[in-house]
Enzyme design. Structure first.
Site, mmCIF file in Angstrom:
data_model
loop_
_atom_site.group_PDB
_atom_site.id
_atom_site.type_symbol
_atom_site.label_atom_id
_atom_site.label_comp_id
_atom_site.label_asym_id
_atom_site.label_seq_id
_atom_site.Cartn_x
_atom_site.Cartn_y
_atom_site.Cartn_z
ATOM 1 C CG HIS A 173 -1.991 1.036 1.145
ATOM 2 N ND1 HIS A 173 -1.826 2.303 1.634
ATOM 3 C CD2 HIS A 173 -3.240 1.003 0.606
ATOM 4 C CE1 HIS A 173 -2.933 3.011 1.421
ATOM 5 N NE2 HIS A 173 -3.797 2.240 0.795
ATOM 6 C CG HIS A 174 1.703 5.038 -2.897
ATOM 7 N ND1 HIS A 174 2.771 5.744 -2.383
ATOM 8 C CD2 HIS A 174 1.816 5.138 -4.244
ATOM 9 C CE1 HIS A 174 3.492 6.249 -3.367
ATOM 10 N NE2 HIS A 174 2.947 5.892 -4.504
ATOM 11 C CB SER A 175 -0.377 4.641 3.440
ATOM 12 O OG SER A 175 -0.563 3.281 3.805
ATOM 13 C CG ASN A 362 3.909 8.111 1.031
ATOM 14 O OD1 ASN A 362 4.250 7.877 -0.120
ATOM 15 N ND2 ASN A 362 3.407 7.189 1.835
#
Length: 510
Positions: A173-175, A362
């Site tokens: 997941h990009h988080s 991020n």
């Protein structure tokens, strides 16, 4: 050629578009609504970054082709003792009392929940193994992730393809981090194939130049003209920044790219999730470097020019458009704002189980990068135009202002409103674009030689995402395509290969 799925996994059969089936764990998604057992403060690892919250529906997928069949016990032991020890790979997102989500250390990590060994349809594999593996990876783009577990998975595909003897697919997941930090983490889990006792050699970071970087004030003895020139650079920097930020805001509000065959009629905002197919092609890094020196530009200039040439070639062939006027399409380029961390720092994190906030958050800024769809009699013109566009973007602080603007919007209007704005910005442009630097030599992933690395992403509403990934002496172009919109994605890949060849041949005549 398959191994049995882990005994702790529920066996679920899933049909994919290629007719293959896979044994999988129960469907996996994001954000736990309750904290795990135990007190909140001791497990609390801090808030999810604003950008991480904005990336709630985005996922990173990395396919690694290996040169030998999978040795499951060796792979599992390596992952358990190293990769799985990274602090973020032990954390879940938890929302408590309506407050913004925070990272909380999971009470226990069951590795069997994160490893899948799929059983693909034998007939599909025998008929076309490349497509069977490609179909399986595409199926992940519509499979949710389990919000109660750390948001990462590994899929072991022990099926030979034309490029590799087996494939490992990592879905994250990009988080958990931006693409660069996650790729660096993955490379920190590899070792040099030439000397397995050391980390792989990474290329030196490119020298930074342009008005975006500090220009020292000239000495007093340099004269009036030198001071005027120095001051003029900052005037240009301020002007370009104002123009770029204004265009960025206008894109969110009303400026949108023209409707072309690269853009779905609904702008990517139709029924979700849209299934993405991940396809890739290896290009010669030596050819790219040859063009870099021949054209006195950068590798980024070359790949932007090749992309423009490939998209132009595809557009005019498929559309049959005889009006060869220049069409400007724009891409969203995500830029990592964090300081660059070395591989050893990630190794230390995995060994200690602790990390600093800068290496895991991020922190992304955004640049709107134009691409020209045009017919040039001189193929080198694609590189010249690309260099001009990239140089213009270097003389702007757009990426810093857009990063701050995104964080301000999230903190003042909330994630839902920011998500609507972010989706609107992406849907008003045409493609997403990125370029990442990989190891300069061949590497091994827990004793398995790596022959290819192909990262990509799904979640953005665009029908086309273009990534470049260098590795050893190759640079791979990876396309994430809306398979309903690009049924001829193979031809689009061919256009990248052919465009590079034509431009290189023309440069060789100079």
């Amino acid at each position: 050629m398959h191994a049995r799925t882990s005994r702790a996994r529920t066996k679920v059969t899933m049909e994919d578009a290629g007719g293959s089936t896979a044994r999988r764990q129960p469907s996996l998604s994001v954000n736990a609504s309750r904290a795990p057992s135990g007190d909140w403060p001791p497990a609390d690892e801090g808030p999810v970054s604003p950008t991480g919250r904005l990336m709630d529906g985005f996922y990173i997928v990395v396919s690694m082709g290996l040169g030998v069949p999978l040795n499951f016990p060796v792979l599992r032991a390596g992952i358990e003792t190293q990769l799985a020890r990274h602090p973020r790979f032990h954390s879940i997102q938890v929302t408590k009392d309506g407050k913004p989500p925070r990272w909380v250390h999971a009470s226990a990590l069951n590795l069997d929940d994160h490893i899948t060994t799929p059983l693909l349809d034998g007939a599909a594999v025998a008929s076309d193994p490349d497509k069977a593996v490609e179909d399986y990876v595409a199926s992940l783009s519509t499979a949710p992730m389990d919000r109660s577990r750390p948001l990462w998975e590994l899929h072991f595909l022990n099926y030979p393809t034309t490029e590799a003897a087996s494939t490992v697919v990592i879905r994250v997941h990009h988080s958990l981090g931006d693409g660069m930090s996650l790729l660096t983490l993955l490379m920190a889990s590899t070792r040099s194939a030439a000397d397995p006792s050391r980390l792989p050699a990474m290329p030196a970071q490119p020298a930074r130049s342009g008005s975006i970087y500090a220009r020292p004030r000239p000495p007093w003895s340099a004269g009036t003209l030198a001071f005027i020139t120095w001051a003029w650079w900052y005037v240009v920097l301020a002007w370009h920044t104002v123009v770029d930020v204004a265009l960025f805001v206008a894109t969110i509000m009303f400026v949108r790219d023209p409707q072309t065959l690269f853009k779905p009629a609904d702008g990517g905002g139709g029924e979700l999730p849209r299934r993405k197919r991940f396809v890739h092609r290896s290009l010669s890094l030596d050819d790219v470097k040859f063009l870099k020196h021949a054209m006195n530009c950068t590798v980024n200039d070359v790949i932007v020019g090749v992309t423009s040439a490939a998209l132009s070639r595809y557009y005019f062939r498929k559309s049959g458009d005889t009006n060869t006027k220049i069409i400007c399409l724009r891409s969203i380029l995500l830029v990592n704002m964090r300081p660059t961390s070395g591989l050893q720092e990630y190794v230390n994190m995995m060994e200690s189980g602790k990390s600093n906030d800068m290496t895991r958050r991020n922190q992304l800024g955004y640049i709107i990068l134009p691409f020209q769809i045009a017919v040039h009699k001189d193929p080198l013109e694609y590189i010249r135009k690309a260099k001009k566009i990239v140089d213009r973007k270097k003389s702007s602080l757009e990426v810093m202002f857009t990063h701050m603007l995104a964080e301000v919007i999230i903190k003042t209007l909330g994630v839902k409103a920011a998500g609507v704005i972010f989706h609107r910005m992406i849907s008003h442009t045409t493609i997403s674009f990125s370029n990442m630097i990989g190891p300069a030599e061949q590497v091994e992933f827990y004793g398995h030689p790596v022959v290819s690395i192909a990262p990509s992403v799904y979640g953005p509403p665009e029908a086309l995402t273009v990534h470049y990934q260098s590795y050893s002496n190759t640079i791979k172009v990876i396309l994430a395509v809306d398979e309903a919109h690009f049924p001829d994605h193979g031809q689009l890949l061919d256009d990248f290969t052919e465009s590079l060849r034509i431009i290189k041949d023309e440069a060789s005549r100079l």
